[in-house]
Design a protein around this motif. Structure first.
Motif, PDB file in Angstrom:
ATOM      1  N   PHE A   9       0.833  -1.203   0.000  1.00  0.00           N
ATOM      2  CA  PHE A   9       0.000   0.000   0.000  1.00  0.00           C
ATOM      3  C   PHE A   9       0.874   1.263   0.000  1.00  0.00           C
ATOM      4  N   VAL A  10       1.857   1.297   0.899  1.00  0.00           N
ATOM      5  CA  VAL A  10       2.694   2.493   1.030  1.00  0.00           C
ATOM      6  C   VAL A  10       3.557   2.681  -0.222  1.00  0.00           C
ATOM      7  N   GLU A  11       4.083   1.582  -0.750  1.00  0.00           N
ATOM      8  CA  GLU A  11       4.899   1.679  -1.960  1.00  0.00           C
ATOM      9  C   GLU A  11       4.075   2.238  -3.123  1.00  0.00           C
ATOM     10  N   GLU A  12       2.836   1.787  -3.254  1.00  0.00           N
ATOM     11  CA  GLU A  12       2.001   2.294  -4.342  1.00  0.00           C
ATOM     12  C   GLU A  12       1.626   3.753  -4.110  1.00  0.00           C
ATOM     13  N   ALA A  13       1.360   4.114  -2.857  1.00  0.00           N
ATOM     14  CA  ALA A  13       1.049   5.515  -2.556  1.00  0.00           C
ATOM     15  C   ALA A  13       2.229   6.416  -2.915  1.00  0.00           C
ATOM     16  N   LEU A  14       3.444   5.950  -2.621  1.00  0.00           N
ATOM     17  CA  LEU A  14       4.636   6.727  -2.939  1.00  0.00           C
ATOM     18  C   LEU A  14       4.801   6.859  -4.456  1.00  0.00           C
ATOM     19  N   GLU A  15       4.477   5.804  -5.184  1.00  0.00           N
ATOM     20  CA  GLU A  15       4.507   5.879  -6.647  1.00  0.00           C
ATOM     21  C   GLU A  15       3.538   6.953  -7.155  1.00  0.00           C
TER      22      GLU A  15
ATOM     23  N   VAL B 259      -7.481  -6.327  20.040  1.00  0.00           N
ATOM     24  CA  VAL B 259      -6.142  -6.283  20.627  1.00  0.00           C
ATOM     25  C   VAL B 259      -5.744  -7.658  21.157  1.00  0.00           C
ATOM     26  N   ALA B 260      -6.691  -8.332  21.802  1.00  0.00           N
ATOM     27  CA  ALA B 260      -6.403  -9.662  22.346  1.00  0.00           C
ATOM     28  C   ALA B 260      -6.092 -10.657  21.238  1.00  0.00           C
ATOM     29  N   THR B 261      -6.718 -10.478  20.085  1.00  0.00           N
ATOM     30  CA  THR B 261      -6.534 -11.416  18.975  1.00  0.00           C
ATOM     31  C   THR B 261      -5.253 -11.148  18.194  1.00  0.00           C
ATOM     32  N   VAL B 262      -5.041  -9.910  17.807  1.00  0.00           N
ATOM     33  CA  VAL B 262      -3.900  -9.619  16.923  1.00  0.00           C
ATOM     34  C   VAL B 262      -2.696  -9.044  17.659  1.00  0.00           C
ATOM     35  N   GLY B 263      -2.888  -8.565  18.883  1.00  0.00           N
ATOM     36  CA  GLY B 263      -1.774  -8.050  19.665  1.00  0.00           C
ATOM     37  C   GLY B 263      -1.625  -6.544  19.566  1.00  0.00           C
ATOM     38  N   VAL B 264      -1.086  -5.964  20.619  1.00  0.00           N
ATOM     39  CA  VAL B 264      -0.959  -4.509  20.696  1.00  0.00           C
ATOM     40  C   VAL B 264       0.026  -3.976  19.654  1.00  0.00           C
ATOM     41  N   PHE B 265       1.034  -4.778  19.298  1.00  0.00           N
ATOM     42  CA  PHE B 265       2.019  -4.286  18.342  1.00  0.00           C
ATOM     43  C   PHE B 265       1.433  -4.221  16.931  1.00  0.00           C
ATOM     44  N   ARG B 266       0.491  -5.114  16.608  1.00  0.00           N
ATOM     45  CA  ARG B 266      -0.192  -5.021  15.322  1.00  0.00           C
ATOM     46  C   ARG B 266      -1.020  -3.748  15.264  1.00  0.00           C
ATOM     47  N   ILE B 267      -1.695  -3.440  16.359  1.00  0.00           N
ATOM     48  CA  ILE B 267      -2.507  -2.226  16.404  1.00  0.00           C
ATOM     49  C   ILE B 267      -1.625  -0.991  16.248  1.00  0.00           C
ATOM     50  N   SER B 268      -0.486  -0.976  16.944  1.00  0.00           N
ATOM     51  CA  SER B 268       0.445   0.146  16.852  1.00  0.00           C
ATOM     52  C   SER B 268       0.989   0.273  15.432  1.00  0.00           C
ATOM     53  N   PHE B 269       1.326  -0.856  14.824  1.00  0.00           N
ATOM     54  CA  PHE B 269       1.829  -0.871  13.455  1.00  0.00           C
ATOM     55  C   PHE B 269       0.769  -0.353  12.490  1.00  0.00           C
ATOM     56  N   ALA B 270      -0.458  -0.840  12.627  1.00  0.00           N
ATOM     57  CA  ALA B 270      -1.542  -0.436  11.726  1.00  0.00           C
ATOM     58  C   ALA B 270      -1.800   1.061  11.807  1.00  0.00           C
ATOM     59  N   LEU B 271      -1.781   1.604  13.005  1.00  0.00           N
ATOM     60  CA  LEU B 271      -2.027   3.040  13.174  1.00  0.00           C
ATOM     61  C   LEU B 271      -0.920   3.864  12.525  1.00  0.00           C
ATOM     62  N   ALA B 272       0.331   3.445  12.717  1.00  0.00           N
ATOM     63  CA  ALA B 272       1.452   4.162  12.112  1.00  0.00           C
ATOM     64  C   ALA B 272       1.371   4.123  10.589  1.00  0.00           C
ATOM     65  N   ILE B 273       1.037   2.964  10.039  1.00  0.00           N
ATOM     66  CA  ILE B 273       0.936   2.829   8.593  1.00  0.00           C
ATOM     67  C   ILE B 273      -0.226   3.666   8.061  1.00  0.00           C
ATOM     68  N   TRP B 274      -1.339   3.669   8.796  1.00  0.00           N
ATOM     69  CA  TRP B 274      -2.496   4.471   8.369  1.00  0.00           C
ATOM     70  C   TRP B 274      -2.124   5.947   8.270  1.00  0.00           C
ATOM     71  N   ILE B 275      -1.410   6.463   9.266  1.00  0.00           N
ATOM     72  CA  ILE B 275      -1.036   7.871   9.264  1.00  0.00           C
ATOM     73  C   ILE B 275      -0.028   8.136   8.145  1.00  0.00           C
ATOM     74  N   LEU B 276       0.913   7.234   7.950  1.00  0.00           N
ATOM     75  CA  LEU B 276       1.881   7.365   6.867  1.00  0.00           C
ATOM     76  C   LEU B 276       1.171   7.409   5.518  1.00  0.00           C
ATOM     77  N   LEU B 277       0.229   6.511   5.316  1.00  0.00           N
ATOM     78  CA  LEU B 277      -0.534   6.478   4.069  1.00  0.00           C
ATOM     79  C   LEU B 277      -1.351   7.747   3.872  1.00  0.00           C
ATOM     80  N   ARG B 278      -2.060   8.156   4.927  1.00  0.00           N
ATOM     81  CA  ARG B 278      -2.932   9.328   4.788  1.00  0.00           C
ATOM     82  C   ARG B 278      -2.134  10.575   4.416  1.00  0.00           C
ATOM     83  N   THR B 279      -0.964  10.756   5.010  1.00  0.00           N
ATOM     84  CA  THR B 279      -0.188  11.948   4.701  1.00  0.00           C
ATOM     85  C   THR B 279       0.317  11.916   3.259  1.00  0.00           C
TER      86      THR B 279
END
Length: 220
Positions: free
Chosen positions: A43-49, A166-186
């Motif tokens: 997703f991020v690579e395509e957004a950068l393109e 959070v219990a299913t995927v883990g707190v680090f997945r949530i943290s990763f997803a949020l960071a990627i979402w903000i990176l993509l949106r910008t």
């Protein structure tokens, strides 16, 4: 030209329409950390393109040339035979041109390295796991101070419980997803700015940092 042939703008529009739902389920809710990292990177690579293509289109003196579109496609298409066909080359050029600053360079390189660690199986057959260290350089360079909450940025459907996610995927997945979402949106917002608000005389600028509200635990 065939009436059914997609233009780069058509492809980008379709990609934007599908992004939210695909992001939710592939990156936030997908069972596999490996799958989430690989999809997020794509997703991020395509957004950068898309961003690079838009800047080139606005700044070039050759857009009236019939060959411009074909040469731009040749430059940015995926694959080792294209000058900008890799994630690494797109990151490098974006930084050298000044389209991203050193924080975004660090975040994007961290994401690329994380992707590579998941893409290539180690000799002993083990796979890396998302951890605080694995997402730190991505998160710390795109998210400002404060405790951000994934519930407030639309990444979870209303009928999906946050605590169970959070219990299913883990707190680090949530943290990763949020960071990627903000990176993509910008990156997406900057692409739209170049498309609708810039012209050939507009100076190159670095992608502005995300300016949305910061949510802390306990906020209503």
């Amino acid at each position: 030209m065939s009436k059914n042939k997609q233009t780069p703008d058509d492809r980008r529009q379709k990609w934007l329409e599908d992004l939210n739902e695909e992001f939710r389920y592939e990156i936030v809710l997908n069972e596999s950390d490996r799958g989430a990292v690989l999809v997020a990177s794509a997703f991020v690579e395509e957004a950068l393109e898309h961003l690079l293509r838009q800047v080139f289109t606005v700044k070039s003196c050759n857009t009236s040339d019939d060959k411009f579109a074909s040469q731009l496609n040749r430059l940015t298409k995926s694959g080792i035979d294209a000058p900008l066909g890799s994630f690494s080359s797109r990151i490098t050029l974006a930084y050298v041109l000044g389209i991203i600053d050193v924080d975004y360079l660090t975040a994007l390189e961290a994401l690329r390295n994380l992707r590579n660690s998941y893409a290539h199986r180690k000799a002993n057959g083990t796979r890396p796991k998302l951890s605080a260290e694995a997402v730190m350089d991505i998160r710390s360079n795109v998210i400002g101070p404060g405790i951000w909450d994934i519930r407030y940025v639309g990444l979870l459907p209303n009928d999906v419980d946050f605590d169970s996610t959070v219990a299913t995927v883990g707190v680090f997945r949530i943290s990763f997803a949020l960071a990627i979402w903000i990176l993509l949106r910008t990156i997406i917002d900057e692409t739209n700015w170049w498309k609708h608000s810039a012209n050939a005389q507009t100076p190159i600028r670095s992608v502005p940092k995300f300016s949305g509200p910061t949510f802390r635990e306990g906020d209503n």
